[in-house]
Design an enzyme around this catalytic site. Structure first.
Site, PDB file in Angstrom:
ATOM      1  N   GLN A  12      33.029  53.867  50.984  1.00 56.25           N
ATOM      2  CA  GLN A  12      33.072  55.098  50.189  1.00 56.25           C
ATOM      3  C   GLN A  12      32.085  55.062  49.024  1.00 56.25           C
ATOM      4  O   GLN A  12      31.279  55.977  48.836  1.00 56.25           O
ATOM      5  CB  GLN A  12      34.487  55.328  49.659  1.00 56.25           C
ATOM      6  CG  GLN A  12      35.522  55.562  50.741  1.00 56.25           C
ATOM      7  CD  GLN A  12      36.838  56.033  50.155  1.00 56.25           C
ATOM      8  OE1 GLN A  12      37.008  57.210  49.858  1.00 56.25           O
ATOM      9  NE2 GLN A  12      37.769  55.116  49.954  1.00 56.25           N
ATOM     10  N   ALA A  62      34.274  45.040  50.060  1.00 57.54           N
ATOM     11  CA  ALA A  62      35.593  44.448  49.803  1.00 57.54           C
ATOM     12  C   ALA A  62      36.459  44.584  51.044  1.00 57.54           C
ATOM     13  O   ALA A  62      36.210  45.442  51.895  1.00 57.54           O
ATOM     14  CB  ALA A  62      36.279  45.138  48.625  1.00 57.54           C
ATOM     15  N   THR A  64      39.634  45.988  51.885  1.00 60.91           N
ATOM     16  CA  THR A  64      40.491  46.953  51.175  1.00 60.91           C
ATOM     17  C   THR A  64      41.731  47.382  51.958  1.00 60.91           C
ATOM     18  O   THR A  64      42.471  48.253  51.504  1.00 60.91           O
ATOM     19  CB  THR A  64      39.691  48.216  50.809  1.00 60.91           C
ATOM     20  OG1 THR A  64      39.111  48.755  52.004  1.00 60.91           O
ATOM     21  CG2 THR A  64      38.585  47.898  49.809  1.00 60.91           C
ATOM     22  N   THR A 103      39.709  46.267  41.000  1.00 58.84           N
ATOM     23  CA  THR A 103      40.801  47.214  41.278  1.00 58.84           C
ATOM     24  C   THR A 103      41.949  47.160  40.273  1.00 58.84           C
ATOM     25  O   THR A 103      42.179  46.128  39.637  1.00 58.84           O
ATOM     26  CB  THR A 103      41.366  46.916  42.698  1.00 58.84           C
ATOM     27  OG1 THR A 103      42.520  47.720  42.945  1.00 58.84           O
ATOM     28  CG2 THR A 103      41.791  45.455  42.822  1.00 58.84           C
ATOM     29  N   ASP A 104      42.679  48.260  40.192  1.00 60.43           N
ATOM     30  CA  ASP A 104      43.902  48.312  39.374  1.00 60.43           C
ATOM     31  C   ASP A 104      45.013  47.438  39.953  1.00 60.43           C
ATOM     32  O   ASP A 104      45.981  47.113  39.262  1.00 60.43           O
ATOM     33  CB  ASP A 104      44.398  49.760  39.260  1.00 60.43           C
ATOM     34  CG  ASP A 104      44.698  50.405  40.612  1.00 60.43           C
ATOM     35  OD1 ASP A 104      43.992  50.090  41.598  1.00 60.43           O
ATOM     36  OD2 ASP A 104      45.624  51.225  40.693  1.00 60.43           O
ATOM     37  N   TYR A 127      46.047  41.468  48.513  1.00 64.56           N
ATOM     38  CA  TYR A 127      44.834  42.184  48.122  1.00 64.56           C
ATOM     39  C   TYR A 127      44.555  41.988  46.631  1.00 64.56           C
ATOM     40  O   TYR A 127      43.444  41.611  46.227  1.00 64.56           O
ATOM     41  CB  TYR A 127      44.976  43.673  48.458  1.00 64.56           C
ATOM     42  CG  TYR A 127      43.887  44.548  47.880  1.00 64.56           C
ATOM     43  CD1 TYR A 127      42.578  44.465  48.346  1.00 64.56           C
ATOM     44  CD2 TYR A 127      44.169  45.462  46.866  1.00 64.56           C
ATOM     45  CE1 TYR A 127      41.579  45.271  47.812  1.00 64.56           C
ATOM     46  CE2 TYR A 127      43.184  46.267  46.330  1.00 64.56           C
ATOM     47  CZ  TYR A 127      41.888  46.166  46.805  1.00 64.56           C
ATOM     48  OH  TYR A 127      40.901  46.963  46.273  1.00 64.56           O
ATOM     49  N   LYS A 131      41.454  39.925  44.909  1.00 61.72           N
ATOM     50  CA  LYS A 131      40.513  40.653  44.044  1.00 61.72           C
ATOM     51  C   LYS A 131      40.460  40.007  42.650  1.00 61.72           C
ATOM     52  O   LYS A 131      39.387  39.918  42.047  1.00 61.72           O
ATOM     53  CB  LYS A 131      40.904  42.126  43.940  1.00 61.72           C
ATOM     54  CG  LYS A 131      40.641  42.943  45.194  1.00 61.72           C
ATOM     55  CD  LYS A 131      39.165  43.037  45.562  1.00 61.72           C
ATOM     56  CE  LYS A 131      38.404  43.991  44.678  1.00 61.72           C
ATOM     57  NZ  LYS A 131      36.965  44.103  45.076  1.00 61.72           N
ATOM     58  N   TRP A 152      42.524  54.128  43.122  1.00 65.01           N
ATOM     59  CA  TRP A 152      42.802  55.301  43.973  1.00 65.01           C
ATOM     60  C   TRP A 152      41.507  55.997  44.411  1.00 65.01           C
ATOM     61  O   TRP A 152      41.348  57.207  44.271  1.00 65.01           O
ATOM     62  CB  TRP A 152      43.695  56.303  43.235  1.00 65.01           C
ATOM     63  CG  TRP A 152      45.035  55.839  42.816  1.00 65.01           C
ATOM     64  CD1 TRP A 152      45.471  54.555  42.648  1.00 65.01           C
ATOM     65  CD2 TRP A 152      46.150  56.670  42.442  1.00 65.01           C
ATOM     66  NE1 TRP A 152      46.769  54.535  42.198  1.00 65.01           N
ATOM     67  CE2 TRP A 152      47.220  55.815  42.067  1.00 65.01           C
ATOM     68  CE3 TRP A 152      46.345  58.053  42.378  1.00 65.01           C
ATOM     69  CZ2 TRP A 152      48.454  56.288  41.652  1.00 65.01           C
ATOM     70  CZ3 TRP A 152      47.574  58.530  41.957  1.00 65.01           C
ATOM     71  CH2 TRP A 152      48.635  57.655  41.604  1.00 65.01           C
TER      72      TRP A 152
END
Length: 283
Positions: A12, A62, A64, A103-104, A127, A131, A152
């Site tokens: 993405q 990554a 994901t 990432t969060d 995950y 990360k 997100w």
């Protein structure tokens, strides 16, 4: 002209950087993905690096698949952690700038307020663990790198929540969506612009930064906005996460505080509804 190596270019974020590349003629972009730059093989990372000889690396690659990672921790660790250790070492040794995306999910979701960069991570999923290990390896092996945590992520490319909702809303009369996990979505085009703005600024301040779109919503709220903007008739029902168990545990609250990136780079967060509308129009 600075040569920028973009890994994970078919994902993405990588796809959105491709879309924006023409706006940055002072950069020469080299786009690679798993076929020509596999991150799970250290020897190939090293040999590819020698051939490409970049000035800057943007690591968008990554593992994901959050739920799949629970049963495939070795692959997730190879891509999200060990590959980053190799990349970071190569960048440090050659004086190459490295931007790494995280990432969060490195947080456990127990905070009552938006997470700042210096808050202590405590991931709850494979995950998230891999990360976080990647972040640590990145800063250990290349302290001068920049890490951007986001959340997100969606775009018109690849698989994501927005495209899944649009498909399901066309197929079903009603949908159940989790209403007790709170955060903020990120349009990958906005994140791509943020990264390129930083690189184009000529200002390099290493460390961790947070970026997502502005807003504080649940997945149910997000789905409701998608429904409204796409003018779908499907009924959206809110349910607790406990009614929709998944292999990987998600943080219940993972809003990211974005004041640091604003203070250092003057980058403000676009309202999520504005970005969602833009993405739906492009789609």
């Amino acid at each position: 002209m600075k040569k920028i190596l973009v890994t994970g270019a078919n994902g993405q974020l990588g796809s959105e950087i491709k879309e924006l590349a023409a706006n940055y003629p002072n950069f020469d972009f080299i786009f690679t993905d798993i076929e020509d730059f596999p991150l799970d093989k250290a020897t190939e990372i090293i040999s590819n690096f020698k051939v490409i000889q970049p000035d800057i690396v943007i690591n968008c690659a990554a593992y994901t698949a959050v739920d799949k990672a629970e049963n495939d921790p070795e692959t997730a660790d190879a891509i999200n952690h060990l590959a980053i250790a190799t990349l970071a070492s190569l960048c440090h040794d050659s004086g190459i700038k490295l931007v790494h995306v995280s990432t969060d999910y490195v947080f456990d979701g127990s905070s009552p307020v938006a997470y700042k960069e210096e808050d202590v991570p405590n991931p709850k999923s494979v995950y998230g663990v891999t990360k976080l290990a990647g972040e640590t390896a990145c800063l250990t092996n290349c302290p001068e790198s920049i890490i951007i945590r986001t959340a997100w992520v969606y775009s018109e490319f690849g698989n994501n929540f927005v495209k899944t909702m649009l498909r399901l809303m066309s197929e079903r009369e009603s949908l159940n969506v989790v209403n007790d996990q709170v955060g903020s979505p990120t349009y990958a085009a906005d994140l791509a612009e943020v990264i390129l703005t930083i690189l184009d600024s000529g200002k390099w301040e290493p460390g961790i930064y947070h970026y997502s779109n502005a807003g504080e919503i649940s997945w149910f709220d997000f789905a409701s906005d998608i429904k409204e903007m796409a003018q779908k008739s499907c009924e959206i029902k809110g349910i607790p996460a406990s009614s929709y168990p998944t292999p990987a545990e998600r943080p219940a609250y993972s809003l990211l505080n974005k004041s640091k990136i604003k203070a250092v780079y003057g980058i403000g967060a676009v309202d999520y509804r504005v970005s969602l509308e833009r993405m739906l129009k492009r789609l």
